[in-house]
Design an enzyme around this catalytic site. Structure first.
Site, PDB file in Angstrom:
ATOM      1  N   HIS A   1       0.845  -1.191   0.000  1.00  0.00           N
ATOM      2  CA  HIS A   1       0.000   0.000   0.000  1.00  0.00           C
ATOM      3  C   HIS A   1       0.877   1.236   0.000  1.00  0.00           C
ATOM      4  O   HIS A   1       1.823   1.345   0.776  1.00  0.00           O
ATOM      5  CB  HIS A   1      -0.912   0.028   1.235  1.00  0.00           C
ATOM      6  CG  HIS A   1      -1.627   1.332   1.421  1.00  0.00           C
ATOM      7  ND1 HIS A   1      -1.418   2.152   2.515  1.00  0.00           N
ATOM      8  CD2 HIS A   1      -2.539   1.964   0.647  1.00  0.00           C
ATOM      9  CE1 HIS A   1      -2.179   3.222   2.413  1.00  0.00           C
ATOM     10  NE2 HIS A   1      -2.867   3.146   1.291  1.00  0.00           N
ATOM     11  N   SER A   2       0.581   2.166  -0.906  1.00  0.00           N
ATOM     12  CA  SER A   2       1.198   3.482  -0.897  1.00  0.00           C
ATOM     13  C   SER A   2       2.719   3.394  -0.978  1.00  0.00           C
ATOM     14  O   SER A   2       3.270   2.791  -1.897  1.00  0.00           O
ATOM     15  CB  SER A   2       0.728   4.256   0.337  1.00  0.00           C
ATOM     16  OG  SER A   2       1.073   5.617   0.249  1.00  0.00           O
ATOM     17  N   GLN A   3       3.405   3.961   0.037  1.00  0.00           N
ATOM     18  CA  GLN A   3       4.867   4.002   0.029  1.00  0.00           C
ATOM     19  C   GLN A   3       5.483   2.617  -0.104  1.00  0.00           C
ATOM     20  O   GLN A   3       6.553   2.460  -0.693  1.00  0.00           O
ATOM     21  CB  GLN A   3       5.380   4.671   1.301  1.00  0.00           C
ATOM     22  CG  GLN A   3       6.898   4.793   1.403  1.00  0.00           C
ATOM     23  CD  GLN A   3       7.459   5.722   0.356  1.00  0.00           C
ATOM     24  OE1 GLN A   3       6.741   6.559  -0.175  1.00  0.00           O
ATOM     25  NE2 GLN A   3       8.736   5.608   0.064  1.00  0.00           N
TER      26      GLN A   3
ATOM     27  N   GLY B   1       4.502   0.378  -1.959  1.00  0.00           N
ATOM     28  CA  GLY B   1       4.310  -0.134  -3.311  1.00  0.00           C
ATOM     29  C   GLY B   1       5.602  -0.487  -4.006  1.00  0.00           C
ATOM     30  O   GLY B   1       5.713  -1.525  -4.663  1.00  0.00           O
TER      31      GLY B   1
END
Length: 301
Positions: A130-132, A134
């Site tokens: 998720h997010s960072q 990724g």
């Protein structure tokens, strides 16, 4: 790295899911929601998966409709609370946030080292980011392509080569979607070997792609990828650019924009929002069932 291993009473799924939380968050955000509902880890266990998640070190803001920092922000309706200090749900969420490393390059190196050690210990797995975090999915797939059987990327960090939305919009991720080297073919000795071009640009972000024919991410070429993007999160502006970078580099990726499948009002923290179980069931689990079936037919796992 702290890793928690959750095992259902009866394991029926062929592969475990390794969940890597995003900026400033811990695995608790996937175990429960801040308003007390079951999280995605519980959902996956009920479906027969073993779930392993670990604490990373990043942070984000949940209720974006209050600030209108990007055009879609006002569409955010699924956060369970008003997203401000003093609201019980927000305070519960914010209490779980950890300090984070200031260097994304340092964090990437640490997660690559620790993540490889984890995969070597547990064997083949699905990686959910998720997010960072990724970019850590791409790094781990590159390092252990035989062990990473699929990647689920929930609004993965991007876009390629440059920061977006939140100033300063400075160069970042010199290898496209990663801070640290990843395997390209033809091979490169440094990021300067990647020839790039600007595809589009506005005040929020610039989409940069490789000049065609693009160098290929050969170690990710056999790893199926799902990218999921919300309606109102800031990634709704640029995830398509990240997906195009992966596709042009030979990565088999499916991009699901939640509004396209009739799921509206979500933001960047979709796995904690009011309809989180609908998202994991209709989008993530549906894709995983399809991918695991294909893997069973085409690979020994």
């Amino acid at each position: 790295m702290y890793v928690e291993h959750l095992v259902p009473e009866r394991v029926t799924a062929r592969l475990p899911i390794v969940i890597i939380p995003g900026n400033g968050m811990t695995g608790t955000n996937f175990l429960n929601t801040p308003d007390g509902r079951p999280g995605w880890a519980d959902y996956f266990m009920k479906k027969g998966y073993e779930s392993l998640y670990h604490a990373d070190n990043r942070t984000t803001i949940p209720a974006t409709q209050r600030f209108n920092l990007w055009p879609q922000a006002g569409l955010h309706t699924q956060w369970p609370g008003n997203g401000s200090r003093g609201d019980e749900t927000f305070d519960n969420f914010y209490a779980s946030i950890l300090p984070f490393l200031s260097s994304n390059e340092e964090a990437s190196k640490k997660i690559r080292s620790a993540g490889v050690a984890l995969l070597d210990k547990i064997g083949p797995a699905i990686v959910l980011t998720h997010s960072q975090s990724g970019q850590y999915g791409w790094n781990l797939g590159d390092a252990r392509p035989s062990l990473v059987k699929a990647i689920v990327a929930i609004e993965p960090t991007g876009p390629p080569f440059i920061n977006a939305v939140f100033p300063p919009l400075t160069p970042a991720r010199p290898y496209g979607l990663t801070e640290i080297p990843i395997t390209f073919s033809p091979p490169i000795q440094s990021p300067t070997y990647l020839q790039t071009m600007i595809v589009s640009s506005d005040s929020n972000f610039t989409c940069i792609q490789q000049v065609l024919p693009a160098r290929q991410l050969v170690k990710l070429a056999n790893i199926p990828v799902l990218v999921v993007t919300s309606q109102s999160g800031y990634h709704s502006i640029y995830d398509a650019c990240s997906v195009e970078f992966l596709k042009s580099a030979g990565v088999p990726v499916k991009h699901v924009k939640l509004p396209d499948v009739g799921i509206f009002g979500n933001g960047h923290m979709m796995f904690m929002e009011k309809n989180s179980l609908e998202i994991v069931d209709r989008v993530v689990q549906t894709w995983l069932r399809e991918m695991l079936g294909n893997l069973t037919m085409n690979h020994n796992i």
